[in-house]
Scaffold this active site. Structure first.
Site, PDB file in Angstrom:
ATOM      1  N   ASP A 231      -3.242   2.073  -5.692  1.00  0.00           N
ATOM      2  CA  ASP A 231      -1.992   2.032  -4.924  1.00  0.00           C
ATOM      3  C   ASP A 231      -1.899   0.857  -3.962  1.00  0.00           C
ATOM      4  O   ASP A 231      -1.072   0.853  -3.076  1.00  0.00           O
ATOM      5  CB  ASP A 231      -1.818   3.344  -4.140  1.00  0.00           C
ATOM      6  CG  ASP A 231      -2.701   3.393  -2.907  1.00  0.00           C
ATOM      7  OD1 ASP A 231      -3.814   2.834  -2.951  1.00  0.00           O
ATOM      8  OD2 ASP A 231      -2.264   3.971  -1.903  1.00  0.00           O
ATOM      9  N   GLU A 232      -2.750  -0.134  -4.164  1.00  0.00           N
ATOM     10  CA  GLU A 232      -2.832  -1.198  -3.172  1.00  0.00           C
ATOM     11  C   GLU A 232      -3.019  -2.543  -3.869  1.00  0.00           C
ATOM     12  O   GLU A 232      -3.823  -2.637  -4.794  1.00  0.00           O
ATOM     13  CB  GLU A 232      -4.081  -0.921  -2.343  1.00  0.00           C
ATOM     14  CG  GLU A 232      -4.014  -1.285  -0.906  1.00  0.00           C
ATOM     15  CD  GLU A 232      -5.363  -1.009  -0.257  1.00  0.00           C
ATOM     16  OE1 GLU A 232      -5.866  -1.930   0.387  1.00  0.00           O
ATOM     17  OE2 GLU A 232      -5.916   0.090  -0.414  1.00  0.00           O
TER      18      GLU A 232
ATOM     19  N   ASP B 171       0.861  -1.187   0.000  1.00  0.00           N
ATOM     20  CA  ASP B 171       0.000   0.000   0.000  1.00  0.00           C
ATOM     21  C   ASP B 171       0.896   1.236   0.000  1.00  0.00           C
ATOM     22  O   ASP B 171       1.689   1.422   0.924  1.00  0.00           O
ATOM     23  CB  ASP B 171      -0.890  -0.031   1.254  1.00  0.00           C
ATOM     24  CG  ASP B 171      -1.911   1.091   1.287  1.00  0.00           C
ATOM     25  OD1 ASP B 171      -2.087   1.772   0.247  1.00  0.00           O
ATOM     26  OD2 ASP B 171      -2.517   1.303   2.343  1.00  0.00           O
TER      27      ASP B 171
HETATM   28  P1  TTP Z   1      -5.455   5.149   0.733  1.00  0.00           P
HETATM   29  O1  TTP Z   1      -4.513   4.004   0.457  1.00  0.00           O
HETATM   30  O2  TTP Z   1      -6.664   4.908   1.550  1.00  0.00           O
HETATM   31  O3  TTP Z   1      -4.653   6.293   1.505  1.00  0.00           O
HETATM   32  P2  TTP Z   1      -3.294   7.014   1.151  1.00  0.00           P
HETATM   33  O4  TTP Z   1      -2.446   6.227   0.207  1.00  0.00           O
HETATM   34  O5  TTP Z   1      -3.572   8.410   0.688  1.00  0.00           O
HETATM   35  O6  TTP Z   1      -2.602   7.153   2.576  1.00  0.00           O
HETATM   36  P3  TTP Z   1      -2.048   6.026   3.577  1.00  0.00           P
HETATM   37  O7  TTP Z   1      -0.598   6.305   3.696  1.00  0.00           O
HETATM   38  O8  TTP Z   1      -2.787   6.255   4.849  1.00  0.00           O
HETATM   39  O9  TTP Z   1      -2.346   4.678   2.946  1.00  0.00           O
HETATM   40  O10 TTP Z   1      -5.908   5.823  -0.611  1.00  0.00           O
HETATM   41  C1  TTP Z   1      -5.140   5.754  -1.796  1.00  0.00           C
HETATM   42  C2  TTP Z   1      -5.454   6.950  -2.686  1.00  0.00           C
HETATM   43  O11 TTP Z   1      -6.854   6.975  -2.995  1.00  0.00           O
HETATM   44  C3  TTP Z   1      -5.165   8.276  -2.005  1.00  0.00           C
HETATM   45  O12 TTP Z   1      -3.833   8.713  -2.175  1.00  0.00           O
HETATM   46  C4  TTP Z   1      -6.170   9.197  -2.623  1.00  0.00           C
HETATM   47  C5  TTP Z   1      -7.330   8.324  -2.995  1.00  0.00           C
HETATM   48  N1  TTP Z   1      -8.452   8.519  -2.043  1.00  0.00           N
HETATM   49  C6  TTP Z   1      -9.523   9.348  -2.404  1.00  0.00           C
HETATM   50  O13 TTP Z   1      -9.542   9.907  -3.507  1.00  0.00           O
HETATM   51  N2  TTP Z   1     -10.539   9.535  -1.503  1.00  0.00           N
HETATM   52  C7  TTP Z   1     -10.564   8.930  -0.260  1.00  0.00           C
HETATM   53  O14 TTP Z   1     -11.507   9.126   0.525  1.00  0.00           O
HETATM   54  C8  TTP Z   1      -9.468   8.067   0.094  1.00  0.00           C
HETATM   55  C9  TTP Z   1      -9.434   7.362   1.429  1.00  0.00           C
HETATM   56  C10 TTP Z   1      -8.437   7.893  -0.829  1.00  0.00           C
END
Ligand code: TTP
Length: 350
Positions: free
Chosen positions: A106-107, A11
């Site tokens: 991203d996951e 992730d």
């Molecule tokens: P996530 O993997 O949930 O979060 P993140 O990568 O930003 O941060 P973390 O380090 O806590 O994992 O989300 C991945 C991408 O998806 C994030 O960069 C932006 C997008 N996203 C949205 O557009 N809206 C949202 O509500 C969330 C949670 C994420």
């Protein structure tokens, strides 16, 4: 007995924000949010860890984020760039296995059980290093015998973390997990468990499978297994979807159509977020709305030729509600995909 699997969950850390900081180093070390300022909704898609110190979070309105963090820098998302990067990350995963199941841009889960000579920790370390060196962003990884635990592990030492839950640690690790960490335990089930005095997975162990099934229906089996750290779901590479939807069960029934319509924007926001990564490879066919009523009867309304605007979903919802005129316990919104060859879709919910 089946051999122990080796699953990695990767992730990226604050994905969109990391990419923007990589491309404009002057943003580093300063609180940054990615999202829409003048955007239709003006919400935070994500923010970097500096901004998180001020309490800024994903899905928060940008106006509120600015109040929490007056020096907040705001950038618009560049989805095309993130999609490209997502493919590059995927290429790195595929150096190690073809069993890659992306969950979003991203996951992803990787099953590396069959790798001829590297163990999962070595692979996760190499992936993290290659993504950092070649692509300029950090990703966190979790290594465990199944998907449930790998996902929890990747979150354990975020950002830029690598955590392993080895098979012999599983029982002890899971016992101490709050039940909210079990996927599928949302607000409603969480409250029900709390009322039973169940806060941690260990508190579930005394219940038999039959007892949990009696109280939680089909979900009971999942609870029984997950609180023991058992999760047999395979990593499924590029499963072709027929549809995508998000659903919400409400703690209290929604009394009328207006109350249902009030929930629509949030549901659509969730749907759009889950849909975004799929748009490069799926073509939309039609929208649908699902309504489950207080008597557990349910109905689904879909419409050929309808667009994906809020208005369009509102009309489907009105039709579904009108079929029973009863209080509503669950709402779902979704889209069906075309089954023929994909053609990229440009803008959604416009
Ligand atoms: P996530 O993997 O949930 O979060 P993140 O990568 O930003 O941060 P973390 O380090 O806590 O994992 O989300 C991945 C991408 O998806 C994030 O960069 C932006 C997008 N996203 C949205 O557009 N809206 C949202 O509500 C969330 C949670 C994420």
């Amino acid at each position: 007995m089946k051999p122990t699997r080796q699953i990695i969950h990767c992730d990226a850390d604050c994905f969109y924000a990391s990419v923007e900081m990589r491309d404009d180093p002057s943003l580093r070390g300063r609180p940054l949010a990615i999202g829409g300022e003048a955007d239709r909704r003006g919400v935070v898609a994500t923010c970097n860890y500096e901004a998180r110190k001020f309490g800024v979070r994903s899905a928060m309105s940008m106006a509120y984020a600015r109040r929490l963090c007056p020096g907040l820098i705001v950038r618009r998302p560049d989805m095309e760039k993130y999609r490209q990067l997502s493919l590059q990350i995927r290429d790195i995963f595929e150096r190690y296995t073809q069993l890659v199941e992306p969950l979003s841009l991203d996951e992803a889960f990787l099953d590396v059980t069959e790798h001829p000579y590297l163990d999962a920790m070595a692979i996760a370390a190499q992936i993290r290093q290659q993504v950092a060196m070649e692509l300029g962003i950090t990703i966190s990884a979790g290594v465990a015998p199944n998907k449930f635990l790998a996902k929890i592990a990747s979150d354990w030492e975020k950002p830029d973390g690598l955590t392993q839950i080895a098979p012999e640690q599983v029982a002890e690790f899971v016992a101490r997990l709050p039940v909210q960490k079990i996927f599928g335990v949302g607000k409603v089930t969480g409250q029900k468990l709390q009322a039973m005095g169940v806060l941690y997975c260990a508190d579930l162990l005394p219940y038999s499978l039959e007892q949990l099934e009696y109280r939680f229906g089909r979900f009971g089996k999942q609870l029984y297994q997950l609180c023991r750290g058992i999760d047999e779901r395979p990593v499924q590479p590029s499963r072709r979807r027929k549809s995508l939807s998000v659903e919400q069960t409400y703690a209290q029934d929604l009394p009328d159509l207006d109350a249902c319509l009030d929930e629509l924007p949030l549901l659509l926001q969730k749907l759009e977020k889950r849909l975004e990564p799929l748009l490069g490879s799926y073509q939309l066919h039609k929208p649908f709305v699902k309504v489950k009523f207080s008597d557990f009867s349910s109905t689904t309304v879909e419409k050929n030729g309808a667009d994906y605007s809020q208005q369009s979903f509102a009309e489907l919802m009105a039709e579904a509600f009108g079929r029973a005129f009863k209080p509503v316990r669950l709402l779902g919104v979704g889209v069906r995909f075309r089954e023929d060859e994909p053609e990229p879709q440009a803008d959604l919910f416009g």
